[in-house]
Design a protein around this motif. Structure first.
Motif, PDB file in Angstrom:
ATOM      1  N   GLN A 120       0.805  -1.222   0.000  1.00  0.00           N
ATOM      2  CA  GLN A 120       0.000   0.000   0.000  1.00  0.00           C
ATOM      3  C   GLN A 120       0.838   1.271   0.000  1.00  0.00           C
ATOM      4  OE1 GLN A 120      -3.098  -0.080   2.951  1.00  0.00           O
ATOM      5  NE2 GLN A 120      -3.445  -2.283   2.714  1.00  0.00           N
ATOM      6  N   LEU A 121       2.152   1.120   0.154  1.00  0.00           N
ATOM      7  CA  LEU A 121       3.014   2.292   0.158  1.00  0.00           C
ATOM      8  C   LEU A 121       3.337   2.802  -1.241  1.00  0.00           C
ATOM      9  CD1 LEU A 121       5.571   1.279   2.938  1.00  0.00           C
ATOM     10  CD2 LEU A 121       3.680   2.905   3.115  1.00  0.00           C
ATOM     11  N   VAL A 122       2.852   2.114  -2.286  1.00  0.00           N
ATOM     12  CA  VAL A 122       3.184   2.517  -3.646  1.00  0.00           C
ATOM     13  C   VAL A 122       2.168   3.494  -4.213  1.00  0.00           C
ATOM     14  CG1 VAL A 122       4.370   0.350  -4.060  1.00  0.00           C
ATOM     15  CG2 VAL A 122       1.950   0.527  -4.636  1.00  0.00           C
ATOM     16  N   GLN A 127       3.202   7.541  -1.232  1.00  0.00           N
ATOM     17  CA  GLN A 127       4.399   8.177  -1.770  1.00  0.00           C
ATOM     18  C   GLN A 127       4.521   9.626  -1.308  1.00  0.00           C
ATOM     19  OE1 GLN A 127       6.939   6.689  -3.634  1.00  0.00           O
ATOM     20  NE2 GLN A 127       5.847   4.909  -2.840  1.00  0.00           N
ATOM     21  N   GLY A 128       3.392  10.321  -1.231  1.00  0.00           N
ATOM     22  CA  GLY A 128       3.413  11.702  -0.749  1.00  0.00           C
ATOM     23  C   GLY A 128       3.872  11.788   0.697  1.00  0.00           C
ATOM     24  N   ALA A 129       3.371  10.858   1.534  1.00  0.00           N
ATOM     25  CA  ALA A 129       3.779  10.850   2.943  1.00  0.00           C
ATOM     26  C   ALA A 129       5.266  10.542   3.086  1.00  0.00           C
ATOM     27  CB  ALA A 129       2.946   9.832   3.720  1.00  0.00           C
ATOM     28  N   LEU A 130       5.754   9.569   2.296  1.00  0.00           N
ATOM     29  CA  LEU A 130       7.178   9.248   2.335  1.00  0.00           C
ATOM     30  C   LEU A 130       8.034  10.445   1.938  1.00  0.00           C
ATOM     31  CD1 LEU A 130       7.306   5.649   0.779  1.00  0.00           C
ATOM     32  CD2 LEU A 130       7.711   6.288   3.146  1.00  0.00           C
ATOM     33  N   HIS A 131       7.584  11.171   0.935  1.00  0.00           N
ATOM     34  CA  HIS A 131       8.343  12.333   0.498  1.00  0.00           C
ATOM     35  C   HIS A 131       8.333  13.432   1.570  1.00  0.00           C
ATOM     36  CE1 HIS A 131      10.446  14.589  -2.559  1.00  0.00           C
ATOM     37  NE2 HIS A 131       9.694  15.638  -2.299  1.00  0.00           N
ATOM     38  N   ALA A 405       3.259  17.764   1.902  1.00  0.00           N
ATOM     39  CA  ALA A 405       3.816  16.996   0.788  1.00  0.00           C
ATOM     40  C   ALA A 405       2.791  16.030   0.207  1.00  0.00           C
ATOM     41  CB  ALA A 405       5.055  16.239   1.260  1.00  0.00           C
ATOM     42  N   THR A 406       1.977  15.425   1.064  1.00  0.00           N
ATOM     43  CA  THR A 406       0.947  14.523   0.562  1.00  0.00           C
ATOM     44  C   THR A 406      -0.071  15.276  -0.271  1.00  0.00           C
ATOM     45  OG1 THR A 406       1.204  13.099   2.513  1.00  0.00           O
ATOM     46  CG2 THR A 406      -0.819  12.846   1.230  1.00  0.00           C
ATOM     47  N   PHE A 407      -0.492  16.433   0.207  1.00  0.00           N
ATOM     48  CA  PHE A 407      -1.437  17.259  -0.546  1.00  0.00           C
ATOM     49  C   PHE A 407      -0.849  17.661  -1.890  1.00  0.00           C
ATOM     50  CE2 PHE A 407      -3.231  21.389  -1.726  1.00  0.00           C
ATOM     51  CZ  PHE A 407      -4.580  21.080  -1.732  1.00  0.00           C
TER      52      PHE A 407
END
Length: 412
Positions: A120-122, A127-131, A405-407
């Motif tokens: 689910q991290l893809v 991806q936004g949260a990871l960034h 970043a997620t937004f």
């Protein structure tokens, strides 16, 4: 625990003092760091400095960098070794164990859960949260570099050493070059830093001496030699413990540097698949705390998931143990660096070189992997201002970076 005069060694030449804290205090502080220290081992140094130098004043900038320099000289996870050392100096062996457990446990437990949710991290939200977590590292490391530069490079010679160190490491970055730069910084300090004549003083002491340090180094060596011997006929977990102990004992630089060796240990031997290894690597980047907790993920997935809790625990302890034994063994001997004006000049150069290393790390990998466009720059800049000018708590900064970043990633 020995406390007679023959087994008490001060980190400097000052008389032995009573330790200033309890294991419970150390545990709570490191537990907070364990759940908020995103961004990898370089970012951890910024978190540690903010917490222990600026906020709590458990140690000063010089002592902080001396401990950091020692941890960089040794194989193993530098940020975990630094945290272990701070806990040891603050509250003895109980404090050291409390610091390690509290800082390591959150990410290790989270990786158990992420092992089942890694797919689910893809998506764009993941991806936004990871960034966003990468942008947190930009702000934290920048704050750390700024604060340390003010304290440790107050004159032209030390500023020059820091600039040269940053330039060299930016051009050719590897673990061995970092070690050479620290050594070169000490030599340049001896030649250039004539105005530094006062030995470093410290308000902390150790509750054990060189005999204990020698015993700890002997234990480290015996365990390493044992893992290098043929282990036919022993249970599988003994082989697992030996393989992960070797990984922790033989890698310099920690963090991402250990990944090739871990891949050789668990993938090339057929213990886990390459896809599982890469999924664990991605999950390890998503959680706070030390990168070495990837070993918990890998230990759980050994032989397709047969490792379970016991495999994860064995792998986790085995990979951290050699680095912790080494730093505890070295600390009683490290005090000699503060014994005179010549050593003080050498350490001034080492401190300046470390500032340069952190400045280079702010550029690569922290900046170039996180700031990809103007939006990223704005998010990181606001986070930096919140930390430096607003003195905002790290959790607030983490929340800001992840949400923003997620937004930006989802909306485009």
């Amino acid at each position: 625990m020995l406390q007679n005069s023959s087994d008490i060694t001060s980190i400097t030449n000052k008389p032995t003092k009573k330790h200033g804290g309890s294991a419970a205090e150390v545990f709570l502080v490191f537990l907070k760091l364990g759940v908020t220290s995103f961004g990898g081992p370089i970012a951890h140094l910024g978190y540690f400095r903010q917490e222990f130098v600026e906020k709590r004043r458990w140690l000063d900038d010089e002592h902080f960098v001396h401990l950091l320099a020692l941890c960089q000289f040794l194989p193993g996870p530098a940020s975990s070794q630094l945290g272990f050392s701070i806990g040891l100096l603050r509250a003895g062996w109980r404090g050291a164990i409390a610091a390690f457990v509290a800082f390591t446990m959150p990410s290790a437990l989270i990786l158990f859960a992420l092992a089942m949710l890694s797919d689910q991290l893809v998506g764009p939200w993941g991806q936004g949260a990871l960034h966003g977590l990468k942008l947190v590292a930009v702000a934290v490391v920048a704050q750390g570099v700024l604060g340390m530069a003010r304290t440790l490079t107050p004159d032209r010679p030390r500023a020059l050493i820091a600039a040269v160190a940053a330039g060299v490491i930016a051009v050719g970055n590897n673990a061995w070059l970092q070690l050479l730069i620290v050594i070169a910084g000490g030599l340049l300090g001896l030649v250039l830093c004539h105005g530094v004549t006062r030995p470093t003083q410290s308000s902390f002491d150790l509750r054990y001496g060189r005999r204990t340090g020698i015993a700890l180094f002997a234990l480290f060596s015996i365990l390493l030699v044992t893992t290098l011997m043929p282990l036919q006929g022993f249970p599988p977990l003994v082989h697992v413990a030996g393989a992960f102990y070797q990984a922790g004992a033989l890698v310099f630089g920690g963090g991402h540097v250990v990944l090739p060796l871990l891949k050789q240990t668990v993938v090339d031997t057929g213990w886990i698949s390459n896809d599982t290894f890469l999924a664990g690597y991605g999950a390890a980047q998503a959680v706070p705390g030390p990168m070495f907790t990837l070993s918990a993920f890998l230990g759980d997935r050994l032989h397709g998931g047969d490792g379970g809790f016991l495999g994860a625990t064995t792998s986790l302890i085995s990979i951290f143990l050699p680095g912790l034994l080494l730093v505890a063994a070295a600390l009683p001997f490290w005090r000699v660096v503060g014994g005179g004006p010549i050593a003080a000049r050498v350490l001034a150069g080492v401190n300046a070189a470390v500032v340069g290393l952190l400045a280079a790390a702010l550029y690569d990998p922290v900046w170039i992997s996180a700031v990809l466009n103007a939006k990223d720059f704005a998010i990181a800049l606001i986070a930096f201002v919140l930390l430096v000018a607003g003195r905002a708590p790290v959790l607030l900064v983490v929340t800001w970076c992840v949400v923003a970043a997620t937004f930006a990633h989802v909306v485009g």
